[in-house]
Enzyme design. Structure first.
Site, PDB file in Angstrom:
ATOM      1  N   GLY A  39       1.216  -1.258   0.079  1.00 17.86           N
ATOM      2  CA  GLY A  39       0.330   0.464  -0.614  1.00 17.86           C
ATOM      3  C   GLY A  39       0.318   1.628  -0.331  1.00 17.86           C
ATOM      4  O   GLY A  39       1.975   1.337  -0.424  1.00 17.86           O
ATOM      5  N   LEU A  41       0.401   4.100  -1.764  1.00 16.88           N
ATOM      6  CA  LEU A  41       0.237   2.853  -3.776  1.00 16.88           C
ATOM      7  C   LEU A  41       0.807   4.619  -3.766  1.00 16.88           C
ATOM      8  O   LEU A  41       0.615   5.707  -3.752  1.00 16.88           O
ATOM      9  CB  LEU A  41      -0.641   2.681  -4.534  1.00 16.88           C
ATOM     10  CG  LEU A  41      -2.106   1.226  -4.141  1.00 16.88           C
ATOM     11  CD1 LEU A  41      -2.584   0.925  -4.906  1.00 16.88           C
ATOM     12  CD2 LEU A  41      -0.459   0.411  -3.895  1.00 16.88           C
ATOM     13  N   HIS A  42       1.884   4.434  -4.809  1.00 16.29           N
ATOM     14  CA  HIS A  42       3.006   5.765  -6.501  1.00 16.29           C
ATOM     15  C   HIS A  42       2.799   5.404  -7.567  1.00 16.29           C
ATOM     16  O   HIS A  42       1.893   3.786  -7.365  1.00 16.29           O
ATOM     17  CB  HIS A  42       3.352   6.290  -5.311  1.00 16.29           C
ATOM     18  CG  HIS A  42       5.059   5.125  -5.069  1.00 16.29           C
ATOM     19  ND1 HIS A  42       5.854   3.961  -6.031  1.00 16.29           N
ATOM     20  CD2 HIS A  42       5.148   4.691  -4.056  1.00 16.29           C
ATOM     21  CE1 HIS A  42       6.171   3.376  -5.628  1.00 16.29           C
ATOM     22  NE2 HIS A  42       6.255   3.057  -4.596  1.00 16.29           N
ATOM     23  N   GLY A  44       5.100   4.127  -9.069  1.00 17.96           N
ATOM     24  CA  GLY A  44       5.627   2.949  -9.454  1.00 17.96           C
ATOM     25  C   GLY A  44       4.989   1.583  -9.020  1.00 17.96           C
ATOM     26  O   GLY A  44       4.992   0.206  -9.837  1.00 17.96           O
ATOM     27  N   HIS A  45       4.194   1.352  -8.040  1.00 13.57           N
ATOM     28  CA  HIS A  45       3.108   0.477  -8.459  1.00 13.57           C
ATOM     29  C   HIS A  45       2.063  -0.266  -9.031  1.00 13.57           C
ATOM     30  O   HIS A  45       1.961  -0.596 -10.217  1.00 13.57           O
ATOM     31  CB  HIS A  45       2.651   0.321  -6.599  1.00 13.57           C
ATOM     32  CG  HIS A  45       3.162   0.603  -5.310  1.00 13.57           C
ATOM     33  ND1 HIS A  45       3.350   1.395  -5.131  1.00 13.57           N
ATOM     34  CD2 HIS A  45       3.759  -0.313  -5.034  1.00 13.57           C
ATOM     35  CE1 HIS A  45       3.972   1.172  -3.576  1.00 13.57           C
ATOM     36  NE2 HIS A  45       4.264  -0.039  -3.493  1.00 13.57           N
ATOM     37  N   GLN A  69       7.908  -9.659   7.564  1.00 14.24           N
ATOM     38  CA  GLN A  69       9.139  -8.925   7.270  1.00 14.24           C
ATOM     39  C   GLN A  69       9.289  -7.968   7.428  1.00 14.24           C
ATOM     40  O   GLN A  69      10.590  -7.566   6.765  1.00 14.24           O
ATOM     41  CB  GLN A  69       8.654  -9.030   5.503  1.00 14.24           C
ATOM     42  CG  GLN A  69       7.578  -7.804   4.831  1.00 14.24           C
ATOM     43  CD  GLN A  69       7.522  -7.726   3.545  1.00 14.24           C
ATOM     44  OE1 GLN A  69       6.803  -8.814   3.258  1.00 14.24           O
ATOM     45  NE2 GLN A  69       8.173  -7.045   2.792  1.00 14.24           N
ATOM     46  N   GLY A 156       8.635  -5.273  -8.697  1.00 12.44           N
ATOM     47  CA  GLY A 156       9.415  -3.937  -9.668  1.00 12.44           C
ATOM     48  C   GLY A 156      11.109  -4.587  -9.032  1.00 12.44           C
ATOM     49  O   GLY A 156      11.647  -4.817  -7.863  1.00 12.44           O
ATOM     50  N   GLU A 157      11.553  -3.498  -9.925  1.00  9.44           N
ATOM     51  CA  GLU A 157      13.240  -4.284 -10.234  1.00  9.44           C
ATOM     52  C   GLU A 157      14.120  -3.334  -9.082  1.00  9.44           C
ATOM     53  O   GLU A 157      15.032  -3.463  -8.440  1.00  9.44           O
ATOM     54  CB  GLU A 157      14.013  -4.016 -11.512  1.00  9.44           C
ATOM     55  CG  GLU A 157      14.222  -5.144 -12.341  1.00  9.44           C
ATOM     56  CD  GLU A 157      14.489  -4.492 -13.594  1.00  9.44           C
ATOM     57  OE1 GLU A 157      14.749  -3.375 -13.765  1.00  9.44           O
ATOM     58  OE2 GLU A 157      14.462  -5.402 -14.936  1.00  9.44           O
TER      59      GLU A 157
HETATM   60  P1  AMP Z   1       5.962  -2.395  -1.866  1.00  7.32           P
HETATM   61  O1  AMP Z   1       4.265  -1.772  -1.667  1.00  7.32           O
HETATM   62  O2  AMP Z   1       7.181  -1.041  -1.158  1.00  7.32           O
HETATM   63  O3  AMP Z   1       5.546  -3.447  -1.308  1.00  7.32           O
HETATM   64  O4  AMP Z   1       6.155  -2.492  -3.195  1.00  7.32           O
HETATM   65  C1  AMP Z   1       5.081  -3.550  -3.875  1.00  7.32           C
HETATM   66  C2  AMP Z   1       6.088  -3.468  -5.354  1.00  7.32           C
HETATM   67  O5  AMP Z   1       5.983  -2.345  -5.945  1.00  7.32           O
HETATM   68  C3  AMP Z   1       7.493  -4.437  -5.090  1.00  7.32           C
HETATM   69  O6  AMP Z   1       7.294  -5.193  -5.965  1.00  7.32           O
HETATM   70  C4  AMP Z   1       8.196  -3.054  -5.364  1.00  7.32           C
HETATM   71  O7  AMP Z   1       9.464  -3.980  -5.904  1.00  7.32           O
HETATM   72  C5  AMP Z   1       7.560  -2.330  -6.375  1.00  7.32           C
HETATM   73  N1  AMP Z   1       8.027  -1.555  -6.281  1.00  7.32           N
HETATM   74  C6  AMP Z   1       8.454  -0.569  -5.473  1.00  7.32           C
HETATM   75  N2  AMP Z   1       8.772   0.770  -5.746  1.00  7.32           N
HETATM   76  C7  AMP Z   1       8.551   1.118  -7.050  1.00  7.32           C
HETATM   77  C8  AMP Z   1       8.888   1.723  -7.558  1.00  7.32           C
HETATM   78  N3  AMP Z   1       9.808   3.587  -7.634  1.00  7.32           N
HETATM   79  N4  AMP Z   1       9.114   1.573  -9.234  1.00  7.32           N
HETATM   80  C9  AMP Z   1       8.589   0.444  -9.262  1.00  7.32           C
HETATM   81  N5  AMP Z   1       8.395  -0.216  -8.716  1.00  7.32           N
HETATM   82  C10 AMP Z   1       8.365  -0.146  -7.257  1.00  7.32           C
END
Ligand code: AMP
Length: 299
Positions: A39, A41-42, A44-45, A69, A156-157
């Site tokens: 969550g 969210l931005h 990237g998500h 985690q 995401g990478e």
């Molecule tokens: P998180 O909510 O931080 O667990 O991220 C969820 C998914 O979004 C994971 O696969 C992350 O690698 C991906 N993610 C987070 N930040 C970015 C970003 N800036 N660009 C692309 N994918 C992202």
């Protein structure tokens, strides 16, 4: 604890909070894309959501701040949980299904912990600095893949080691899901987007920009012919330690590594696909970022 109706229809988004509801809402589509998130969210998500929809037509997002985690003293309790905003973003992005379980739904008190690990990949880098982190990631991802049963899942990478660990776990356990890596989205100043960036003060953010700057610099050096990983590593460390942009902001450089992109083992020369990765605490916020290093002459 998040409170909202157990099952809410928001335009075309189905929002569910229990495992049976999620299974039922997912239905029997052969192709279903999935984006697991915590969550806040931005963009990237949302780029992962777009990719999942391109590949599978339908897309589910999970929003779950996974306690297993996080280590003791990490930011589990203060992790941002702007659920209404997240649901609005999912709706605008055309998500079909949002799964928002609470902790007892995912980890009932009577249910034992199951420890999954890929030791060759998890004992390095973030695994060294966050003991138990990847066991928690593997556990929650395995559970979510079993609940949602996606044909593809996008990661995401940005979290490059997580992507490698999840790919390896899914392949080794013959899970019927394709794991798709997606590029890191950045703000215009170069900072990798992250839900944790909102913890940063203005001066901390300025200091944190040394991470993307250092990575971009050595990426350019590698593509213009520098193959000595030790030269690239020490250039990166010098740039990361340069505090002239925001003097006095405390930092803790946890690692600045140049590794083989498949094994994540340290390398000395950039001959094959390599990755530069950084983890640095800026103030109390732990930031991670990475870039691909491509030898000169490669396509
Ligand atoms: P998180 O909510 O931080 O667990 O991220 C969820 C998914 O979004 C994971 O696969 C992350 O690698 C991906 N993610 C987070 N930040 C970015 C970003 N800036 N660009 C692309 N994918 C992202």
């Amino acid at each position: 604890m998040i409170s909202w109706p157990a099952s809410t229809k928001l335009a075309t988004v189905k929002v569910v909070s229990t495992i049976p509801e999620c299974r039922e809402a997912r239905g029997s589509y052969a192709e279903f894309g999935f984006v697991p998130t915590m969550g806040a969210l931005h963009a990237g998500h949302l780029s992962l959501v777009r990719r999942a929809r391109e590949l599978a037509g339908k897309v589910a997002v999970s929003i779950f701040v996974n306690p297993t985690q996080f280590g003791p003293g990490e930011d589990f309790s203060r992790y941002p949980r702007p659920i209404e905003r997240d649901l609005d973003l999912c709706r605008s992005a055309g998500v079909d299904l949002v799964f928002v379980p609470d902790v007892p739904e995912m980890y009932p008190a009577a249910s034992p912990r199951v420890v999954l690990d890929v030791p060759g990949l998890t004992s390095l880098l973030d695994g060294r600095h966050r003991p138990g982190h990847f066991a928690g990631v593997c556990e929650v991802v395995a559970k979510l893949l079993n609940i949602v049963r996606p044909s593809i899942a996008c990661f995401g990478e940005k979290d490059f080691q997580q992507l490698a660990v999840v790919k390896a776990m899914v392949a080794a356990l013959n899970m019927p899901c394709r794991i798709v890596g997606c590029p890191t989205l950045r703000d215009p100043d170069g900072m990798a987007m992250s839900s944790r960036n909102q913890y940063l003060s203005v001066r901390e953010r300025t200091r944190g920009l040394s991470i993307s700057r250092a990575l971009r610099t050595i990426q350019d050096l590698a593509s213009s012919g520098e193959r000595d990983a030790n030269v690239l590593r020490s250039t990166m460390i010098d740039l990361l330690n340069d505090d002239s942009s925001a003097k006095g902001v405390s930092t803790d450089l946890q690692y600045a590594a140049i590794v083989d992109a498949a094994t994540l083992a340290d390398i000395h020369r950039i001959d094959q696909e390599a990755r530069a990765l950084v983890a640095m605490k800026v103030g109390s916020t732990r930031l991670i970022d990475n870039v691909a290093l491509t030898p000169a002459g490669s396509p």
